[in-house]
Enzyme design. Structure first.
Site, PDB file in Angstrom:
ATOM      1  N   GLU A   1     -28.621   5.874  40.984  1.00 35.17           N
ATOM      2  CA  GLU A   1     -27.642   6.395  42.048  1.00 35.17           C
ATOM      3  C   GLU A   1     -26.873   5.561  42.816  1.00 35.17           C
ATOM      4  O   GLU A   1     -27.038   5.322  43.880  1.00 35.17           O
ATOM      5  CB  GLU A   1     -28.340   7.417  42.929  1.00 35.17           C
ATOM      6  CG  GLU A   1     -29.042   8.443  42.411  1.00 35.17           C
ATOM      7  CD  GLU A   1     -29.556   9.779  43.028  1.00 35.17           C
ATOM      8  OE1 GLU A   1     -29.160   9.535  44.371  1.00 35.17           O
ATOM      9  OE2 GLU A   1     -29.949  10.737  42.400  1.00 35.17           O
TER      10      GLU A   1
ATOM     11  N   GLU B   1     -33.321  13.179  37.175  1.00 34.31           N
ATOM     12  CA  GLU B   1     -33.940  13.701  38.493  1.00 34.31           C
ATOM     13  C   GLU B   1     -33.321  15.348  38.473  1.00 34.31           C
ATOM     14  O   GLU B   1     -32.305  15.586  38.181  1.00 34.31           O
ATOM     15  CB  GLU B   1     -33.528  12.882  39.640  1.00 34.31           C
ATOM     16  CG  GLU B   1     -34.378  11.737  40.019  1.00 34.31           C
ATOM     17  CD  GLU B   1     -34.009  10.957  41.121  1.00 34.31           C
ATOM     18  OE1 GLU B   1     -33.318  11.686  42.191  1.00 34.31           O
ATOM     19  OE2 GLU B   1     -34.052   9.847  41.454  1.00 34.31           O
TER      20      GLU B   1
HETATM   21  C1  PNW Z   1     -31.887  11.137  45.133  1.00 39.35           C
HETATM   22  N1  PNW Z   1     -26.877  13.028  48.823  1.00 39.35           N
HETATM   23  O1  PNW Z   1     -31.490  11.076  46.350  1.00 39.35           O
HETATM   24  C2  PNW Z   1     -32.743   9.953  45.058  1.00 39.35           C
HETATM   25  O2  PNW Z   1     -32.634   9.262  43.580  1.00 39.35           O
HETATM   26  C3  PNW Z   1     -34.185  10.308  45.240  1.00 39.35           C
HETATM   27  O3  PNW Z   1     -34.774   9.145  45.687  1.00 39.35           O
HETATM   28  C4  PNW Z   1     -34.278  11.305  46.451  1.00 39.35           C
HETATM   29  O4  PNW Z   1     -35.763  11.361  46.882  1.00 39.35           O
HETATM   30  C5  PNW Z   1     -33.854  12.687  45.647  1.00 39.35           C
HETATM   31  O5  PNW Z   1     -32.589  12.433  45.340  1.00 39.35           O
HETATM   32  C6  PNW Z   1     -33.851  13.711  46.789  1.00 39.35           C
HETATM   33  O6  PNW Z   1     -33.044  13.523  47.738  1.00 39.35           O
HETATM   34  C7  PNW Z   1     -30.353  11.525  46.984  1.00 39.35           C
HETATM   35  O7  PNW Z   1     -27.192  13.173  50.125  1.00 39.35           O
HETATM   36  C8  PNW Z   1     -30.342  11.340  48.370  1.00 39.35           C
HETATM   37  O8  PNW Z   1     -25.811  13.282  48.187  1.00 39.35           O
HETATM   38  C9  PNW Z   1     -29.137  11.924  48.917  1.00 39.35           C
HETATM   39  C10 PNW Z   1     -28.035  12.437  48.344  1.00 39.35           C
HETATM   40  C11 PNW Z   1     -28.178  12.488  46.728  1.00 39.35           C
HETATM   41  C12 PNW Z   1     -29.290  11.902  46.316  1.00 39.35           C
END
Ligand code: PNW
Length: 476
Positions: free
Chosen positions: A172, A382
């Site tokens: 990401e 994921e």
């Molecule tokens: C992903 N957003 O994080 C990550 O790859 C993981 O480490 C995380 O724990 C998981 O998704 C759940 O959040 C994100 O705000 C964090 O758009 C924030 C966002 C998207 C993905």
């Protein structure tokens, strides 16, 4: 011995990887052991006010010491693959110089244990833990960081390439660039839209250079991938203005990665939307786009929810909430450089504990679109959901909402496969409850519950259900 499972109603292709995922900073703990130095997430989490309740990953779920027990649990559930990340500051503490053997030894022991249990490892090189020394030298807005990342990739690949068949470069990069340097809700917590765009280009360049470096050290059979949180963007209405808002968010959310990785370069509309912030001709040097476009073997998609947008206008309480839930977090600074005024909406009000709307059609639409646009083999690296789980008086964790979320999304994956997408695997986020970034330990994504006082692991009902899906090879 297991009785043979009845034929599944919704079947998946033979060899489909049934996985779960984690990331180093979220689970390992042991933050100062065996030569590990601080990453930007250690620094950020230790800064008061940055993470809810002052939580840090210092101990996390102590996976560094409990990995054997954790792998045994994975094997009990029948996982065929496990996606984890390598901690850069464990392997190369200052982001420069030789690899630390004690750091590599942990990943040797982890992967040996996985392989002994017949679980295929998928390693992510960068799940957000930049060595703090490299941030002090400028971080991702500085071009040199891309070269440092490729060097680290070469060290890790040379040391561990014999035992890890699938490698992903970045997890990401949108979050690294735009939450890390734009809205500042993630480490290093900087809030400068120009720096965020520079970070995006240098993450892309680091990816491309790392792909090149990995190809030189990995066995020919190894596969190289990247994990992107591509936003499934829908205009609120069919008006030209709302479609224009969707175009802008797709440009700076998605095509900023997929353009140079798969289509030969950055799109003109993205550069025009952000021309007042960066000089793209200066930022992108001749040869960079070719470097970023080095062929990869698989594209990893991280999907949680769709994104609904409308044209700039009056922001409402609802749109402010939607913006927060799309990664703005609690910040007055935007994570959409050049498109700060686009308005976000919740796709529906059937939401998880994160406030993220549940809509599995976004996953099938995403996979179908990626198959159509890029024609690459895909993996869902994921997908999952946070809910407010509790251990019941019977000692069990009943999590029917998570079970429903995963079932709906596995059906969506099957739909995409039936429509022709080449999807090779599914990695549930997450294997264990863990440190959920700015939310600390307040949000539980695991299919295995962790008691943070005792570190006791308890598979939730969703884990037992997932084990049954795996045993059947599909949904009943
Ligand atoms: C992903 N957003 O994080 C990550 O790859 C993981 O480490 C995380 O724990 C998981 O998704 C759940 O959040 C994100 O705000 C964090 O758009 C924030 C966002 C998207 C993905």
């Amino acid at each position: 011995a297991h009785t043979p499972a009845a034929a599944p109603r919704v079947a998946f292709p033979p060899g489909f990887a049934w996985g779960a995922a984690t990331a180093a900073y979220q689970i390992e703990g042991a933050a100062a052991e065996d030569g590990r130095t601080p990453s930007i997430w250690d620094t950020f989490a230790r800064t008061p006010g940055k993470v809810l309740n002052g939580d840090t990953g210092d101990v996390a779920v102590d996976h560094y010491h409990r990995f054997r027990e954790d792998v045994r649990l994975m094997a009990d559930l029948g996982l065929t693959s496990y996606r984890f990340s390598l901690s850069w500051p464990r392997i190369q503490p200052t982001g420069r110089g030789p690899a630390v053997e004690r750091g590599l030894d942990f990943y040797r022991a982890l992967t040996d244990t996985l392989l002994e249990h017949g679980i295929s490892p998928v390693a992510t090189l960068y799940h957000w833990d930049l060595p703090q020394d490299l941030e002090e030298a400028g971080g991702w807005p500085v071009r040199e960081t891309a070269h440092r990342f490729a060097e680290y990739a070469a060290l890790a690949g040379a040391a561990l390439g014999d035992r890890i068949p699938v490698w992903t470069t970045l997890n990401e990069p949108w979050c690294s660039a735009f939450l890390g340097y734009g809205s500042g809700v993630h480490a290093p917590g900087r809030t400068n839209p120009a720096d965020a765009l520079k970070a995006a280009h240098h993450l892309n360049l680091g990816h491309g250079l790392a792909v090149g470096a990995l190809r030189e050290v990995l066995p020919a059979s190894a596969k190289v991938a990247v994990s992107l949180n591509l936003h499934l963007v829908r205009p609120l209405t069919d008006t030209a203005a709302d479609r224009e808002a969707a175009r802008r968010i797709e440009a700076v959310g998605n095509r900023i990665w997929t353009g140079p990785m798969f289509k030969g370069g950055y799109d003109a509309d993205l550069k025009a939307d952000t021309a007042h912030l960066v000089d793209w001709d200066e930022l992108v040097r001749p040869g960079d786009e070719a470097e970023i476009g080095r062929p990869i073997d698989l594209l990893g998609l991280n999907y949680y929810n769709p994104t609904v947008v409308s044209a700039p206008g009056e922001a409402t309480a609802e749109s402010a909430e939607a913006a927060r839930n799309d990664g703005h977090g609690d910040s007055e600074f935007s994570c959409w450089p050049g498109s700060e005024d686009v308005v976000f909406h919740l796709a529906n009000d059937d939401v998880t504990a994160m406030g993220w709307p549940i809509d599995a059609t976004g996953l099938s639409d995403s996979l179908a679109g990626l198959h159509r646009d890029f024609g690459l083999p895909l993996m869902v690296t994921e997908n999952g959901a946070a809910f407010e789980d509790e251990v019941g008086p019977d000692g069990e964790v009943h999590d029917p909402e998570r079970l429903r979320y995963v079932r709906l999304h596995l059906e969506a994956v099957a739909d995409a496969i039936a429509a022709g997408a080449d999807v090779r695997g599914y990695y549930l986020w997450s294997f264990l409850d863990n440190f959920e970034w700015a939310y600390g330990y307040s949000k539980r994504f695991g299919i295995v519950h962790v008691d943070y006082d005792t570190q006791r692991r308890t598979p939730k009902a969703s884990a037992r259900w997932y084990a049954e899906v795996i045993r059947r090879g599909g949904l009943a």
